[in-house]
Design a protein around this motif. Sequence first.
Motif, PDB file in Angstrom:
ATOM      1  N   SER A 342       0.819  -1.217   0.000  1.00  0.00           N
ATOM      2  CA  SER A 342       0.000   0.000   0.000  1.00  0.00           C
ATOM      3  C   SER A 342       0.849   1.263   0.000  1.00  0.00           C
ATOM      4  CB  SER A 342      -0.924   0.012   1.218  1.00  0.00           C
ATOM      5  OG  SER A 342      -0.171   0.041   2.419  1.00  0.00           O
ATOM      6  N   GLN A 343       2.185   1.136   0.227  1.00  0.00           N
ATOM      7  CA  GLN A 343       3.069   2.294   0.251  1.00  0.00           C
ATOM      8  C   GLN A 343       3.994   2.358  -0.964  1.00  0.00           C
ATOM      9  OE1 GLN A 343       5.218   2.270   3.960  1.00  0.00           O
ATOM     10  NE2 GLN A 343       3.416   1.744   5.165  1.00  0.00           N
ATOM     11  N   THR A 344       3.882   1.379  -1.853  1.00  0.00           N
ATOM     12  CA  THR A 344       4.768   1.303  -3.016  1.00  0.00           C
ATOM     13  C   THR A 344       4.091   1.909  -4.233  1.00  0.00           C
ATOM     14  OG1 THR A 344       5.765  -0.722  -2.161  1.00  0.00           O
ATOM     15  CG2 THR A 344       6.081  -0.244  -4.503  1.00  0.00           C
ATOM     16  N   CYS A 345       4.790   2.799  -4.910  1.00  0.00           N
ATOM     17  CA  CYS A 345       4.270   3.392  -6.145  1.00  0.00           C
ATOM     18  C   CYS A 345       4.358   2.359  -7.256  1.00  0.00           C
ATOM     19  CB  CYS A 345       5.068   4.637  -6.511  1.00  0.00           C
ATOM     20  SG  CYS A 345       4.585   5.366  -8.104  1.00  0.00           S
ATOM     21  N   ASN A 346       3.258   2.121  -7.940  1.00  0.00           N
ATOM     22  CA  ASN A 346       3.265   1.129  -9.003  1.00  0.00           C
ATOM     23  C   ASN A 346       4.037   1.602 -10.225  1.00  0.00           C
ATOM     24  OD1 ASN A 346       1.486   0.004 -11.621  1.00  0.00           O
ATOM     25  ND2 ASN A 346       2.000  -1.524 -10.061  1.00  0.00           N
ATOM     26  N   ALA A 347       4.205   2.917 -10.361  1.00  0.00           N
ATOM     27  CA  ALA A 347       4.902   3.445 -11.539  1.00  0.00           C
ATOM     28  C   ALA A 347       6.419   3.383 -11.382  1.00  0.00           C
ATOM     29  CB  ALA A 347       4.448   4.875 -11.806  1.00  0.00           C
ATOM     30  N   CYS A 348       6.943   3.869 -10.249  1.00  0.00           N
ATOM     31  CA  CYS A 348       8.396   3.946 -10.078  1.00  0.00           C
ATOM     32  C   CYS A 348       8.922   3.012  -8.983  1.00  0.00           C
ATOM     33  CB  CYS A 348       8.820   5.385  -9.781  1.00  0.00           C
ATOM     34  SG  CYS A 348       8.269   5.994  -8.162  1.00  0.00           S
ATOM     35  N   LYS A 349       8.018   2.331  -8.266  1.00  0.00           N
ATOM     36  CA  LYS A 349       8.367   1.372  -7.211  1.00  0.00           C
ATOM     37  C   LYS A 349       9.006   2.040  -5.990  1.00  0.00           C
ATOM     38  CE  LYS A 349       6.851  -1.737  -9.948  1.00  0.00           C
ATOM     39  NZ  LYS A 349       5.460  -2.226  -9.746  1.00  0.00           N
ATOM     40  N   ARG A 353       5.684   6.040   3.091  1.00  0.00           N
ATOM     41  CA  ARG A 353       4.397   6.115   3.779  1.00  0.00           C
ATOM     42  C   ARG A 353       3.666   7.393   3.429  1.00  0.00           C
ATOM     43  NH1 ARG A 353       4.594   5.513  10.181  1.00  0.00           N
ATOM     44  NH2 ARG A 353       5.421   3.484   9.500  1.00  0.00           N
ATOM     45  N   GLU A 354       4.411   8.461   3.153  1.00  0.00           N
ATOM     46  CA  GLU A 354       3.787   9.748   2.853  1.00  0.00           C
ATOM     47  C   GLU A 354       3.032   9.745   1.532  1.00  0.00           C
ATOM     48  OE1 GLU A 354       6.944   9.890   5.679  1.00  0.00           O
ATOM     49  OE2 GLU A 354       6.967   9.268   3.565  1.00  0.00           O
ATOM     50  N   SER A 355       3.316   8.787   0.662  1.00  0.00           N
ATOM     51  CA  SER A 355       2.615   8.748  -0.629  1.00  0.00           C
ATOM     52  C   SER A 355       1.138   8.425  -0.457  1.00  0.00           C
ATOM     53  CB  SER A 355       3.264   7.705  -1.549  1.00  0.00           C
ATOM     54  OG  SER A 355       4.606   8.041  -1.835  1.00  0.00           O
ATOM     55  N   ARG A 356       0.797   7.743   0.615  1.00  0.00           N
ATOM     56  CA  ARG A 356      -0.614   7.423   0.888  1.00  0.00           C
ATOM     57  C   ARG A 356      -1.226   8.626   1.596  1.00  0.00           C
ATOM     58  NH1 ARG A 356      -3.411   2.334   1.372  1.00  0.00           N
ATOM     59  NH2 ARG A 356      -5.623   2.904   1.430  1.00  0.00           N
ATOM     60  N   GLU A 357      -1.682   9.609   0.797  1.00  0.00           N
ATOM     61  CA  GLU A 357      -2.162  10.854   1.373  1.00  0.00           C
ATOM     62  C   GLU A 357      -3.458  10.662   2.147  1.00  0.00           C
ATOM     63  OE1 GLU A 357      -2.377  14.222  -1.113  1.00  0.00           O
ATOM     64  OE2 GLU A 357      -0.191  14.458  -1.134  1.00  0.00           O
ATOM     65  N   SER A 358      -4.342   9.802   1.659  1.00  0.00           N
ATOM     66  CA  SER A 358      -5.616   9.557   2.322  1.00  0.00           C
ATOM     67  C   SER A 358      -6.035   8.132   2.038  1.00  0.00           C
ATOM     68  CB  SER A 358      -6.687  10.540   1.834  1.00  0.00           C
ATOM     69  OG  SER A 358      -6.970  10.326   0.460  1.00  0.00           O
ATOM     70  N   GLN A 359      -7.238   7.791   2.498  1.00  0.00           N
ATOM     71  CA  GLN A 359      -7.734   6.439   2.266  1.00  0.00           C
ATOM     72  C   GLN A 359      -7.878   6.143   0.787  1.00  0.00           C
ATOM     73  OE1 GLN A 359     -11.004   5.444   1.033  1.00  0.00           O
ATOM     74  NE2 GLN A 359     -10.286   3.336   1.155  1.00  0.00           N
ATOM     75  N   ALA A 360      -8.229   7.166   0.002  1.00  0.00           N
ATOM     76  CA  ALA A 360      -8.517   6.936  -1.418  1.00  0.00           C
ATOM     77  C   ALA A 360      -7.406   7.394  -2.351  1.00  0.00           C
ATOM     78  CB  ALA A 360      -9.825   7.639  -1.804  1.00  0.00           C
ATOM     79  N   LEU A 361      -6.570   8.326  -1.938  1.00  0.00           N
ATOM     80  CA  LEU A 361      -5.610   8.940  -2.862  1.00  0.00           C
ATOM     81  C   LEU A 361      -4.198   8.457  -2.593  1.00  0.00           C
ATOM     82  CD1 LEU A 361      -4.881  10.972  -5.071  1.00  0.00           C
ATOM     83  CD2 LEU A 361      -4.701  12.719  -3.284  1.00  0.00           C
ATOM     84  N   PHE A 362      -3.521   8.048  -3.676  1.00  0.00           N
ATOM     85  CA  PHE A 362      -2.093   7.716  -3.627  1.00  0.00           C
ATOM     86  C   PHE A 362      -1.375   8.700  -4.541  1.00  0.00           C
ATOM     87  CE2 PHE A 362       1.832   5.739  -4.854  1.00  0.00           C
ATOM     88  CZ  PHE A 362       2.256   5.084  -3.704  1.00  0.00           C
ATOM     89  N   LEU A 363      -0.466   9.496  -3.975  1.00  0.00           N
ATOM     90  CA  LEU A 363       0.309  10.474  -4.729  1.00  0.00           C
ATOM     91  C   LEU A 363       1.774  10.264  -4.391  1.00  0.00           C
ATOM     92  CD1 LEU A 363       0.357  12.900  -6.627  1.00  0.00           C
ATOM     93  CD2 LEU A 363       0.137  14.383  -4.623  1.00  0.00           C
ATOM     94  N   CYS A 364       2.503   9.686  -5.342  1.00  0.00           N
ATOM     95  CA  CYS A 364       3.898   9.328  -5.104  1.00  0.00           C
ATOM     96  C   CYS A 364       4.735  10.584  -4.836  1.00  0.00           C
ATOM     97  CB  CYS A 364       4.457   8.566  -6.305  1.00  0.00           C
ATOM     98  SG  CYS A 364       6.182   8.063  -6.092  1.00  0.00           S
ATOM     99  N   VAL A 365       5.520  10.579  -3.773  1.00  0.00           N
ATOM    100  CA  VAL A 365       6.355  11.726  -3.429  1.00  0.00           C
ATOM    101  C   VAL A 365       7.578  11.806  -4.324  1.00  0.00           C
ATOM    102  CG1 VAL A 365       5.581  11.734  -1.017  1.00  0.00           C
ATOM    103  CG2 VAL A 365       7.567  10.348  -1.679  1.00  0.00           C
ATOM    104  N   ALA A 366       7.868  10.733  -5.069  1.00  0.00           N
ATOM    105  CA  ALA A 366       9.056  10.722  -5.927  1.00  0.00           C
ATOM    106  C   ALA A 366       8.729  11.120  -7.354  1.00  0.00           C
ATOM    107  CB  ALA A 366       9.701   9.337  -5.892  1.00  0.00           C
ATOM    108  N   CYS A 367       7.744  10.452  -7.970  1.00  0.00           N
ATOM    109  CA  CYS A 367       7.439  10.708  -9.387  1.00  0.00           C
ATOM    110  C   CYS A 367       6.107  11.402  -9.602  1.00  0.00           C
ATOM    111  CB  CYS A 367       7.464   9.399 -10.172  1.00  0.00           C
ATOM    112  SG  CYS A 367       6.107   8.267  -9.775  1.00  0.00           S
ATOM    113  N   LYS A 368       5.385  11.707  -8.520  1.00  0.00           N
ATOM    114  CA  LYS A 368       4.098  12.393  -8.580  1.00  0.00           C
ATOM    115  C   LYS A 368       3.019  11.576  -9.296  1.00  0.00           C
ATOM    116  CE  LYS A 368       6.061  15.745  -6.495  1.00  0.00           C
ATOM    117  NZ  LYS A 368       5.837  15.902  -5.023  1.00  0.00           N
ATOM    118  N   HIS A 369       3.211  10.268  -9.354  1.00  0.00           N
ATOM    119  CA  HIS A 369       2.172   9.405  -9.934  1.00  0.00           C
ATOM    120  C   HIS A 369       0.940   9.435  -9.040  1.00  0.00           C
ATOM    121  CE1 HIS A 369       0.200   5.954 -11.761  1.00  0.00           C
ATOM    122  NE2 HIS A 369       0.168   5.358 -10.566  1.00  0.00           N
TER     123      HIS A 369
END
Length: 414
Positions: A342-349, A353-369
Motif C-alpha cells: 500500500s506504500q509502493t508506487c506502481n509506476a516507479c516502485k 508512507r507519505e505517498s498514501r495521502e488519504s484512504q482513497a488517494l495515492f500520490l507518489c512523493v518521488a514521481c508524482k504518480h
Amino acid sequence: MMVVSRFLSVGVGRLLGVSRYRLQPSPAQEAALLEHCGHARYVWNLAVEQHAHWQRGRALAPGFVEQCRQLTEARAACEWLAAGSIIVQQQALKDFHQAMANFFGQTHRRPTWRRRGRSEGFRIVAVKPGDVRRVSRKVGEVRIPKVGWVRFRWSRPVEQAKSFRVTRDAAGRWHVAFAVIPAPIPGPGTGEIVGVDRGVTVSAALSTGELLIVPPLREAEKKRLVRLQRTVARAKPGSKRRGKVKVAIAQLRAREGDRRKDWVEKTSTDLARRFDVIAVEDLKISAMTRSAKGTIEAPGTNVRQKAGLNQGILANGWGRLVARTEDKAPDRVWKINPRYTSQTCNACKHIARESRESQALFLCVACKHRDHADVNAAKNHRDTAAGLAVAARGGLLLGEPVNREPQRDLLLVG
C-alpha cells in the motif's frame, strides 16, 4: 445419570454446503426439526464439557468411538434422548471430532458451547438417491429421519449428495445444504493476471481500475435497525416484546448477510471467468479482527475504534470472497505478501508512507504518480504475481496461459 454426565462430545466442523435451498416445513415438522437441533446441541455441549475437564498429565479425552459407545449408554438411560435420531446425535459427535482435529491442526479455534437460537442445525449422512425428489417446477422434497418428507424451494437442480445439513438462522429461516463439490470454472486461457486489494470503504479494488462494493443496508433499513436496537435496549429481558424485536433485528441482519453472500458469489464467479490468475493479499483475518479490549490488568486502547474496524472488515466479506474464489478457481488464486504494497508506487516502485495521502488517494512523493490508493495496491499485487510467473516459467511471456501446477509450492508467497 452418571452415564450422561460423563458422556461428552466434540466441536462441529462446518459442512460447507455449496448447494443451499430454503426449507418450508409445516408447524409440526418445524417442531420435530427443533427437537433434532436440541439433541445435536445437547450432545455437542456434553462433548465440549468432557474435553474441558482434560488437563496435561491426565488420560486422553475419549475419542469418537468411545463417545459413540457412551452415547449408546446415554440413550438407554434417557428416554427423551432415545426418542431422537441416532444419526443426528452421532453426526454431532463426528462434527465435534472434526472440529477438534481442526483446532489441533491450528486451522480453527477451539470448539465452544452452542446456544439455543444460535448455530442451530444438524447433519444427515448416508443419503440415498430416493431421499430427494422433485414435486413440481419450484418445489422439491427431502426425507429427514423421524420427520418425513419436508418441502424446499427448488431454485436450481439438486446434485446427488451423500449428506446434507439442515440449519436454522437467527431470523427463523430453515435451509438445507447438500454437500456437493461443484466443477471448477475454467479460466479464459489468455494468461491474464488481476490483482485484488480488499478494503473497508471499497470492498475489492481490482488492478483493472474497478471498485467493487458490497451492497449495504438501505438508509431506511439502517434507521429502522437503529430504532429496533434502542427498543431492545429498553425492553425487559425475557419478555415477549424483547423476543419479537430481536427477531426483527435478526431479519434485517439476515437480509444484509444475504446481500453480502450474493455479492461474493457473483464477484468470485466473475473473477474466475475473466482471469487466469487472481492475486490477493495473504491476510490473517482472524488475527486482524481480534478484540482490543485486553484484560483488567492490561486494558486495551482505542477499543471502540478497533471494534468499528473489525465490523467493517467482516461486513465486507474479505475471507469469504477469497475462499469462494479458491473453490471456483482452484490453483489459480495466488496469495501475495502484503508488506509495503500500500506504500509502493506502481509506476516507479518508490516506497514511502507519505505517498498514501488519504484512504482513497495515492500520490507518489518521488514521481508524482497519482492513482486510487486501493487500485495502486492491487496493481502491485498483480505485478508481484506476474514476476513470480515469469521466474517460475523460465522467463516466458505473460501473454501465454499460466500453468501453475508444477510450481505450486514455489509460487506461494507469505
